[in-house]
Structure formats: C-alpha cells, structure tokens
Scaffold this motif. Structure first.
Motif, PDB file in Angstrom:
ATOM      1  N   GLY A 214      -3.942 -19.455  -3.670  1.00 37.59           N
ATOM      2  CA  GLY A 214      -5.183 -20.090  -4.096  1.00 37.59           C
ATOM      3  C   GLY A 214      -5.620 -19.725  -5.495  1.00 37.59           C
ATOM      4  N   THR A 215      -4.907 -18.797  -6.140  1.00 35.27           N
ATOM      5  CA  THR A 215      -5.222 -18.444  -7.519  1.00 35.27           C
ATOM      6  C   THR A 215      -4.484 -19.380  -8.468  1.00 35.27           C
ATOM      7  N   SER A 216      -4.688 -19.167  -9.750  1.00 36.42           N
ATOM      8  CA  SER A 216      -4.016 -20.025 -10.745  1.00 36.42           C
ATOM      9  C   SER A 216      -2.536 -19.691 -10.875  1.00 36.42           C
ATOM     10  N   GLU A 217      -2.109 -18.537 -10.336  1.00 38.59           N
ATOM     11  CA  GLU A 217      -0.697 -18.147 -10.406  1.00 38.59           C
ATOM     12  C   GLU A 217      -0.201 -17.707  -9.032  1.00 38.59           C
ATOM     13  N   PRO A 218       0.016 -18.655  -8.114  1.00 35.05           N
ATOM     14  CA  PRO A 218       0.585 -18.283  -6.816  1.00 35.05           C
ATOM     15  C   PRO A 218       2.016 -17.779  -6.983  1.00 35.05           C
ATOM     16  N   MET A 219       2.499 -17.082  -5.968  1.00 40.40           N
ATOM     17  CA  MET A 219       3.832 -16.484  -6.053  1.00 40.40           C
ATOM     18  C   MET A 219       4.908 -17.563  -6.168  1.00 40.40           C
ATOM     19  N   ILE A 220       5.862 -17.306  -7.053  1.00 43.76           N
ATOM     20  CA  ILE A 220       7.060 -18.145  -7.168  1.00 43.76           C
ATOM     21  C   ILE A 220       8.234 -17.303  -6.675  1.00 43.76           C
ATOM     22  N   PHE A 221       9.013 -17.864  -5.778  1.00 39.15           N
ATOM     23  CA  PHE A 221      10.095 -17.112  -5.147  1.00 39.15           C
ATOM     24  C   PHE A 221      11.439 -17.485  -5.775  1.00 39.15           C
ATOM     25  N   LEU A 222      11.977 -16.555  -6.546  1.00 39.25           N
ATOM     26  CA  LEU A 222      13.317 -16.713  -7.114  1.00 39.25           C
ATOM     27  C   LEU A 222      14.208 -15.585  -6.613  1.00 39.25           C
ATOM     28  N   ASN A 223      13.962 -15.150  -5.389  1.00 34.07           N
ATOM     29  CA  ASN A 223      14.650 -13.972  -4.862  1.00 34.07           C
ATOM     30  C   ASN A 223      15.593 -14.259  -3.711  1.00 34.07           C
ATOM     31  N   ILE A 224      15.402 -15.331  -2.975  1.00 32.19           N
ATOM     32  CA  ILE A 224      16.218 -15.585  -1.789  1.00 32.19           C
ATOM     33  C   ILE A 224      17.282 -16.632  -2.083  1.00 32.19           C
ATOM     34  N   GLY A 225      18.506 -16.376  -1.604  1.00 28.45           N
ATOM     35  CA  GLY A 225      19.618 -17.291  -1.839  1.00 28.45           C
ATOM     36  C   GLY A 225      19.683 -18.400  -0.807  1.00 28.45           C
ATOM     37  N   GLU A 226      18.671 -19.242  -0.822  1.00 24.78           N
ATOM     38  CA  GLU A 226      18.597 -20.328   0.158  1.00 24.78           C
ATOM     39  C   GLU A 226      18.212 -21.614  -0.553  1.00 24.78           C
ATOM     40  N   PRO A 227      18.993 -22.696  -0.382  1.00 27.75           N
ATOM     41  CA  PRO A 227      18.625 -23.955  -1.036  1.00 27.75           C
ATOM     42  C   PRO A 227      17.207 -24.379  -0.670  1.00 27.75           C
ATOM     43  N   ASP A 228      16.489 -24.931  -1.646  1.00 24.08           N
ATOM     44  CA  ASP A 228      15.171 -25.465  -1.358  1.00 24.08           C
ATOM     45  C   ASP A 228      15.258 -26.837  -0.704  1.00 24.08           C
ATOM     46  N   PHE A 229      16.450 -27.408  -0.666  1.00 23.11           N
ATOM     47  CA  PHE A 229      16.674 -28.669   0.040  1.00 23.11           C
ATOM     48  C   PHE A 229      16.937 -28.387   1.521  1.00 23.11           C
ATOM     49  N   THR A 230      16.637 -29.353   2.356  1.00 20.85           N
ATOM     50  CA  THR A 230      16.954 -29.239   3.780  1.00 20.85           C
ATOM     51  C   THR A 230      18.003 -30.291   4.148  1.00 20.85           C
ATOM     52  N   ALA A 231      18.428 -30.286   5.399  1.00 16.27           N
ATOM     53  CA  ALA A 231      19.461 -31.226   5.839  1.00 16.27           C
ATOM     54  C   ALA A 231      19.014 -32.656   5.575  1.00 16.27           C
ATOM     55  N   PRO A 232      19.901 -33.495   5.066  1.00 19.61           N
ATOM     56  CA  PRO A 232      19.528 -34.878   4.761  1.00 19.61           C
ATOM     57  C   PRO A 232      19.293 -35.703   6.025  1.00 19.61           C
ATOM     58  N   PRO A 233      18.748 -36.912   5.884  1.00 18.04           N
ATOM     59  CA  PRO A 233      18.309 -37.705   7.036  1.00 18.04           C
ATOM     60  C   PRO A 233      19.357 -37.922   8.117  1.00 18.04           C
ATOM     61  N   LEU A 234      20.581 -38.285   7.754  1.00 18.15           N
ATOM     62  CA  LEU A 234      21.589 -38.566   8.780  1.00 18.15           C
ATOM     63  C   LEU A 234      21.870 -37.339   9.642  1.00 18.15           C
ATOM     64  N   VAL A 235      21.831 -36.154   9.023  1.00 23.66           N
ATOM     65  CA  VAL A 235      22.084 -34.920   9.761  1.00 23.66           C
ATOM     66  C   VAL A 235      20.924 -34.639  10.715  1.00 23.66           C
ATOM     67  N   GLN A 236      19.711 -34.818  10.236  1.00 25.29           N
ATOM     68  CA  GLN A 236      18.545 -34.627  11.101  1.00 25.29           C
ATOM     69  C   GLN A 236      18.574 -35.602  12.283  1.00 25.29           C
ATOM     70  N   GLU A 237      18.935 -36.835  11.998  1.00 22.46           N
ATOM     71  CA  GLU A 237      18.982 -37.845  13.061  1.00 22.46           C
ATOM     72  C   GLU A 237      20.068 -37.517  14.086  1.00 22.46           C
ATOM     73  N   ALA A 238      21.195 -37.019  13.613  1.00 22.09           N
ATOM     74  CA  ALA A 238      22.285 -36.661  14.527  1.00 22.09           C
ATOM     75  C   ALA A 238      21.870 -35.516  15.445  1.00 22.09           C
ATOM     76  N   ALA A 239      21.100 -34.564  14.918  1.00 21.25           N
ATOM     77  CA  ALA A 239      20.614 -33.464  15.745  1.00 21.25           C
ATOM     78  C   ALA A 239      19.662 -33.978  16.818  1.00 21.25           C
ATOM     79  N   ALA A 240      18.739 -34.837  16.413  1.00 22.26           N
ATOM     80  CA  ALA A 240      17.781 -35.388  17.376  1.00 22.26           C
ATOM     81  C   ALA A 240      18.487 -36.195  18.457  1.00 22.26           C
ATOM     82  N   LYS A 241      19.501 -36.953  18.058  1.00 27.05           N
ATOM     83  CA  LYS A 241      20.246 -37.753  19.030  1.00 27.05           C
ATOM     84  C   LYS A 241      20.980 -36.861  20.024  1.00 27.05           C
TER      85      LYS A 241
END
Length: 394
Positions: free
Chosen positions: A31-58
């Motif tokens: 809530g401040t003017s400088e919230p934390m920025i995370f450049l420490n974890i080796g994890e893509p900021d992207f998630t599984a694309p739509p077809l993969v999500q749909e396949a899991a749900a199916k």
C-alpha cells in the motif's frame, strides 16, 4: 527427538529463507509508494496457457485422476519423444523417458539408482543447491569444483580430469545453469563426457532450462552426444507449470527397470491430472504461446543485464538461457557501507524494497561476491527495480 545425520547434512535453502523475510517486509510496505518487488525466486511469472488449463479441468470432469504407470502415461512419453525430434532434432525413444513428480523426483531417482554410500559426484561451484543435496540424500558426497567467468561458470574436461579420484562416481552438471544462466558449449560437454566414460563414471545433466535457451550455439541437448547420458527435465520452466510438480528424465535402456522399481515404491506415479494437462503443452497453439513467452524472457534479459552493469553490478558472463543474472556486488556493497552479498541483499530489500538472492546458497567459492537476480518478472517491474537501485546506489 533424535534426527538422522542424513537430515542434519542438508543445509537450509537460503533462497526460501530470504523469501520468507521478503514476504514479511512486503506486508509492511503493502500500500506504500514502493511495494516489494520480487526478483529472488526462480519461477516464471507466467502460468500454464489456456489449452493446458482446459486439459486439466477436463481430466477432473472425466474422472481421469487415478494412478498411472510409474513410468508415466504412454501418450505423454510419446509426446515428449516427439518434442525431442521436432525441437532438438534428436531421436529419443519413448521407452527411455520416465515421467516424474517434478525434476526433483527425477534427480532423487537418478541419485538413488546410481550412487553408493561414499561415492563422490563432481559439480560446478556455483550451482543449484538442491542438486548437491540429492547426492547427499543418497549418501554420496557432492564435490564442488570452483569455476570462473572465463569457463562460463561451468566445469571443463580438464577440471573434471584433475578432480577425479578413486571415489568419484561421475558428474552432475546443469546447462543452462541456475544461478548463472550459462550453458556448456557442446564440444566441451562432449569432452567432459569422454573423460567420465573413460573412467567408468556417469554423466548426469540438469536440462530444465533448455527450452529457455536464447543462443543457437548453446541450445542443444546433451542427449545428442550419447544415449548413456542421464538427462533431467521439467515442465516447470519453459512450460510454466511450476506448482503442477511434473518433470521427466531420459535414461539408458538398462536403467529404465531400475528407475521404475524405485519410482513404484517411492512415488507410485506423478500427478495424473498434471500428466493429462501436459499433453496439451505440445499442441501448436500452446507452443506458439511458449515461444512468445521465451521471446519476452529474452527481451527482459537484453534490457536488464546492461542496466545492472550500468549500476556497477557487474555480470561477468551474459546468460544464454534461463532467467537469471549472476552479478558481482562487491563495489555496490561498498557504496552502501556493507560487506558481502548477504548484507547487500538485505540492505537492498530494506531500503529499495527489491528482493534478491545472496550467493550463499550456490556454493562456497566466493559466495560473498555475488547475488542472483531473477528476471522472471514483468518488464515494468524490472524497470522499476532498476530505477530504485539507481536511486539507492547513486
């Protein structure tokens, strides 16, 4: 309560300790003017694309959620085999592919299958800490061999030969590497493997970032060299499925039944839903999205590394893959009046609200000089991080 000496040999995972501290501070500055920025974890900021999500749900809707064979779904093993052929130009038969509960399970299985108590495994320093702990968990010993920028922070055949003793069982490499983002040149990797083979050893290589290679010179699988190489891979990085806990390994034919027996007892199988979802990773629409994201990762690298260098945070070797920057913080730490990468990282977190990882996790050769930045964050966040660092460092 008495704990095993095996457990006591495992060091804390300092990346996660830093992450906990960063999360605590993030709550304070939210809530401040400088919230934390995370450049420490080796994890893509992207998630599984739509077809993969749909396949899991199916898979869930259809009830395709029961155990699979310990080696993995045959259809998924075939898809991975096709990926090696189409993407990397290498014939890797499906029968040699074992689907695992993440690359971590694959490394665990490989070490248990190949390492006896007291065996030594040569690894580069710096390298990903968990890899050496898999060796330790199998009652072996990881021998960290110091590397330099001139060697791209990778082992060389000369260093492997010089470090080899009668206790050495083999090597565990990573290409591209965490924390440096650098790869082993194919010709040098071939020479390393020849040294290992001549001594009756094993070559294991972590290739989980191979899909995120940016330079033609380096974007080749070690499996093109010899089918006796054990390659570890994952759906976490290029395929953006970190929490799905799905990976695979490619092993020689003779090793398949050994790994299968271990996997049956230790894991039963990898997540069935994740396996069903991963089938959709190889659809043309998904691959197009992954390639778009790979281009974005490269664009972030091309912006961020020069920006760090302009701030006096030297990156001795331009990463050719993954999403890391291994930066020498010696001069920057002096400007902040602190000593070493651990205090520098904490000072940056406290004063700029940017979370980074000190070098302590990654080895014992000059860890106080280096910090790891992860560029697995948006370009906007990377630009804001650079602005804060410039203001802090002057």
């Amino acid at each position: 309560m008495k704990f095993s000496s095996r457990a006591e040999r495992i060091d804390p995972f300092y990346v996660m300790e830093v992450a906990k501290a960063a999360q605590a501070m993030a709550r304070e500055v939210a809530g401040t003017s400088e919230p934390m920025i995370f450049l420490n974890i080796g994890e893509p900021d992207f998630t599984a694309p739509p077809l993969v999500q749909e396949a899991a749900a199916k898979a869930v809707r259809d009830g395709a959620t029961q155990y699979t064979n310990a080696l993995g779904l045959d259809a998924l093993r075939e898809r991975i085999s096709g990926w090696y052929q189409s993407r990397l130009g290498v014939d890797v038969p499906a029968r040699r592919i074992v689907v695992t509960a993440g690359a971590s399970a694959a490394l665990h299985l490989a070490c248990l299958a190949l390492i006896e108590r007291g065996d030594e495994i040569l690894m580069p320093d710096p390298s990903y800490p968990c890899n050496r702990h898999f060796v330790s968990a199998a009652e072996g010993r990881a021998v960290l061999v110091p590397t330099t920028a001139a060697e791209r922070y990778q082992l060389s055949s000369d260093k492997v030969q010089a470090a080899w003793t009668d206790k050495t069982r083999g090597v565990l490499l990573a290409s591209p590497s965490n924390p440096t983002g650098t790869s082993i040149a194919p010709a040098e990797l071939r020479r390393i493997h020849e040294v290992v083979q001549a001594r009756g050893g094993v070559t294991m290589i972590d290739e989980i970032y191979l899909g995120l290679s940016y330079e033609e010179e380096f974007g080749h699988t070690a499996l093109a060299i010899d089918e006796n190489i054990i390659s570890i891979n994952s759906f976490s990085k290029y395929f953006n499925m970190t929490g799905w806990r799905l990976g695979w390994m490619v092993v020689p034919d003779a090793m398949v039944p050994v790994v299968e027996r271990l996997a049956q007892n230790l894991f039963i199988c990898a997540s069935t839903v994740s396996q069903q979802a991963a089938l959709a990773c190889f659809e043309a629409e998904s691959i197009a999205e992954y390639e778009r994201r790979r281009a974005e990762f490269k664009a972030r690298r091309d912006y961020f590394i020069p920006a760090l260098r302009s701030l006096g945070l030297s990156v001795p070797v331009m990463p050719d893959g993954a999403f890391y920057a291994w930066a020498d913080c010696t001069d920057a730490a002096q400007r902040l009046g602190v000593q070493g990468s651990w205090d520098f990282a904490l000072e940056v977190m406290r004063r700029a609200h940017v979370a980074i990882t000190p070098g302590r996790d990654f080895g014992s050769f000059e860890p106080e000089r280096f910090v790891r930045f992860s560029t697995a964050n948006s370009m906007e966040q990377l630009q804001e991080s650079v602005a804060r660092l410039r203001k802090l460092l002057g």
